[in-house]
Design a protein around this motif. Structure first.
Motif, PDB file in Angstrom:
ATOM      1  N   LEU A  40       0.990  -0.982  -0.193  1.00 36.04           N
ATOM      2  CA  LEU A  40      -0.169  -0.500  -0.836  1.00 36.04           C
ATOM      3  C   LEU A  40       0.976   1.003  -0.116  1.00 36.04           C
ATOM      4  CD1 LEU A  40      -2.749  -0.859   2.657  1.00 36.04           C
ATOM      5  CD2 LEU A  40      -3.138  -1.138   0.359  1.00 36.04           C
ATOM      6  N   GLU A  41       0.829   2.313  -0.736  1.00 39.84           N
ATOM      7  CA  GLU A  41       1.534   3.689  -1.099  1.00 39.84           C
ATOM      8  C   GLU A  41       0.229   4.322  -0.341  1.00 39.84           C
ATOM      9  OE1 GLU A  41       3.823   3.627  -4.142  1.00 39.84           O
ATOM     10  OE2 GLU A  41       3.633   2.511  -4.996  1.00 39.84           O
ATOM     11  N   ASN A  43       3.367  10.651   6.594  1.00 41.90           N
ATOM     12  CA  ASN A  43       4.111  10.085   7.638  1.00 41.90           C
ATOM     13  C   ASN A  43       4.640   8.900   8.143  1.00 41.90           C
ATOM     14  OD1 ASN A  43       6.624  10.192  10.341  1.00 41.90           O
ATOM     15  ND2 ASN A  43       7.151  11.155   8.815  1.00 41.90           N
ATOM     16  N   TRP A  44       5.448   8.295   8.208  1.00 42.52           N
ATOM     17  CA  TRP A  44       5.516   6.804   7.848  1.00 42.52           C
ATOM     18  C   TRP A  44       5.196   6.291   9.669  1.00 42.52           C
ATOM     19  CZ3 TRP A  44       8.957   4.276  12.129  1.00 42.52           C
ATOM     20  CH2 TRP A  44      10.093   6.044  12.804  1.00 42.52           C
ATOM     21  N   GLU A  87       3.541   0.509   2.391  1.00 44.35           N
ATOM     22  CA  GLU A  87       3.783  -0.504   3.234  1.00 44.35           C
ATOM     23  C   GLU A  87       4.101  -2.471   2.842  1.00 44.35           C
ATOM     24  OE1 GLU A  87      -0.053  -0.603   5.464  1.00 44.35           O
ATOM     25  OE2 GLU A  87       0.612   1.531   6.872  1.00 44.35           O
ATOM     26  N   HIS A  88       4.149  -2.712   3.320  1.00 41.83           N
ATOM     27  CA  HIS A  88       4.504  -4.230   2.742  1.00 41.83           C
ATOM     28  C   HIS A  88       4.258  -4.955   3.782  1.00 41.83           C
ATOM     29  CE1 HIS A  88       7.559  -2.650  -0.095  1.00 41.83           C
ATOM     30  NE2 HIS A  88       7.711  -1.079   0.651  1.00 41.83           N
ATOM     31  N   ILE A  89       3.485  -5.571   3.299  1.00 43.61           N
ATOM     32  CA  ILE A  89       2.204  -6.333   3.768  1.00 43.61           C
ATOM     33  C   ILE A  89       2.279  -8.447   3.427  1.00 43.61           C
ATOM     34  CG2 ILE A  89      -0.015  -7.196   5.057  1.00 43.61           C
ATOM     35  CD1 ILE A  89       0.402  -3.517   3.651  1.00 43.61           C
ATOM     36  N   GLU A 137      -8.960   0.453   5.096  1.00 45.41           N
ATOM     37  CA  GLU A 137      -9.627   1.600   5.989  1.00 45.41           C
ATOM     38  C   GLU A 137      -8.846   2.608   6.832  1.00 45.41           C
ATOM     39  OE1 GLU A 137     -13.469  -1.960   6.308  1.00 45.41           O
ATOM     40  OE2 GLU A 137     -12.245  -1.411   8.266  1.00 45.41           O
ATOM     41  N   ASP A 138      -7.201   1.852   6.801  1.00 43.55           N
ATOM     42  CA  ASP A 138      -6.995   2.903   7.861  1.00 43.55           C
ATOM     43  C   ASP A 138      -6.436   4.359   6.398  1.00 43.55           C
ATOM     44  OD1 ASP A 138      -6.906   1.857  10.467  1.00 43.55           O
ATOM     45  OD2 ASP A 138      -5.779   0.268   9.869  1.00 43.55           O
ATOM     46  N   ILE A 139      -6.631   4.459   5.441  1.00 39.85           N
ATOM     47  CA  ILE A 139      -5.386   5.057   4.334  1.00 39.85           C
ATOM     48  C   ILE A 139      -5.293   6.492   4.755  1.00 39.85           C
ATOM     49  CG2 ILE A 139      -4.750   5.607   2.219  1.00 39.85           C
ATOM     50  CD1 ILE A 139      -4.903   3.136   1.829  1.00 39.85           C
ATOM     51  N   PHE A 140      -7.172   6.589   4.446  1.00 40.88           N
ATOM     52  CA  PHE A 140      -7.780   8.216   5.245  1.00 40.88           C
ATOM     53  C   PHE A 140      -7.634   8.457   6.020  1.00 40.88           C
ATOM     54  CE2 PHE A 140     -11.060   6.489   7.411  1.00 40.88           C
ATOM     55  CZ  PHE A 140     -12.026   8.047   7.935  1.00 40.88           C
TER      56      PHE A 140
END
Length: 384
Positions: free
Chosen positions: A193-194, A198-199, A303-305, A332-335
């Protein structure tokens, strides 16, 4: 001169503010944190499943540094600086199998998969492949200190972190029941996921369950807020756990096989822990996952899952459903994390406040960041 004021970040959770805006949007602070948080610790680079067979090599970039992940001919996973010791040329530019030696495309110096310099053609002049000034034994590839735990390839670029087993003793002991073989689910059990954030915001969000009712309504329908508990190990990790984990089943009622002998404690319990700085881990009785956060700049993270199981023979349809379920949750966490990132451009924002009851795992991470940055600043000041 310090770049930011962190005096309020390490207060108790009742009185603390979050990290200042600059820790999310300022390139100078990003560079400072690169050294204070990521190069000096055991950070996650990749997973061993990225190089499944001897000879497999994958070029990677970690915070601008070209690295080479490789499984040597004897099967050990290694990490090298991905440059020739001659003129600093990139050695491997695309993932491939190393059939013989790692050959530099510039002047054809060659290295074994263990990093030894084995060939220096014409180094002493035409037809002269040796020279007294070029000692091959001293010019092998620079190896990056690395360790594999839960299939994650952890690296310590500074080279001076405590031994992995010491640095990670707390979390290793916490999950000692899961000290068992892990089997990557294969092609359909990995995704990326791109995210424009910030990380650290990805870490902060993962640490807590406070947001579940509003951001993950599907998950919250059976794993409610009150079914969760906090996990905090100041200086090492923080996260959350649930007491109502439900196993996925197929149309015949079949489930994933359990990890052998993990014990009744884990029948319905699962834990989700952010291991500082950049690895997010989850364990369940029947599967696990690892997320490597790759910082690509102040405001971009990949994110590499990867999902894992207790054995190689696992129902493919069930694995695909499990991957999709987790992909939905993480999407769902992206926004949320992108919204918080945008919010860091409000100049008057003071870092925010924490719920003393619900936000303590996130505050635990903020306090760690502040402590490491302050320690780094002290060292820099002493060296001046």
């Amino acid at each position: 001169m310090s770049l930011t004021d962190l005096s309020r970040v390490r207060n108790t959770v009742e009185n603390a503010n979050g990290l200042p805006n600059a820790h999310y949007i300022d390139p100078a602070v990003f560079d400072e944190e690169k050294n204070a948080l990521l190069f000096s610790q055991w950070a996650g680079l990749a997973v061993a499943a990225d190089v499944p067979e001897p000879g497999d090599a994958v070029p990677m970039t970690f915070l601008g540094m070209p690295l080479l992940l490789i499984r040597d001919k004897e099967g050990s996973v290694r990490v090298f600086q991905n440059i020739c010791r001659h003129r600093g040329m990139i050695l491997v530019d695309t993932p491939r199998k190393i059939e013989g030696a790692i050959r530099c495309p510039y002047h054809s110096w060659c290295y074994s998969t263990k990093g030894a310099l084995v060939s220096t053609p014409h180094v002493g002049g035409p037809g002269q492949n040796t020279h007294p000034a070029i000692q091959r034994s001293e010019l092998g590839l620079n190896e990056v200190r690395s360790h594999i735990w839960r299939d994650v390839v952890w690296i310590n670029l500074s080279g001076d972190a405590p031994a992995f087993e010491d640095a990670m003793a707390h979390i290793i002991n916490r999950w000692r029941e899961f000290d068992l073989p892990l089997y990557h689910g294969g092609h359909d059990s990995r995704f990326t996921l791109e995210i424009q954030t910030n990380w650290k915001l990805a870490v902060e969000n993962y640490c807590e369950s406070y947001h579940l009712p509003w951001v993950h309504p599907g998950l919250n329908s059976y794993s409610r807020l009150e079914d969760h508990y906090h996990i905090e190990a100041p200086g090492d990790y923080s996260g959350q756990g649930t007491m109502v984990y439900r196993q996925l089943t197929n149309e015949n009622g079949d489930k994933f096989p359990d990890f052998e002998g993990v014990g009744a404690k884990w029948n319905e319990q699962a834990e989700y822990i952010a291991v500082y700085p950049n690895v997010l881990l989850g364990v369940h009785r029947d599967h696990a996952f690892a997320i490597i956060l790759e910082p690509k700049g102040c405001e971009r993270t990949v994110e590499h899952i990867h999902l894992y199981y207790s054995g190689p023979a696992t129902d493919e349809g069930l694995k695909a459903r499990n991957t999709q379920l987790w992909k939905t949750v993480f999407e769902e966490d992206i926004f949320v994390v992108e919204g918080m990132q945008k919010g860091r451009h409000v100049t008057q924002f003071d870092g925010g406040r924490f719920s003393p009851v619900m936000d303590s795992p996130t505050h635990c991470f903020h306090s760690w960041v502040a402590g490491k940055v302050e320690a780094y600043r002290a060292l820099q000041s002493a060296a001046e």
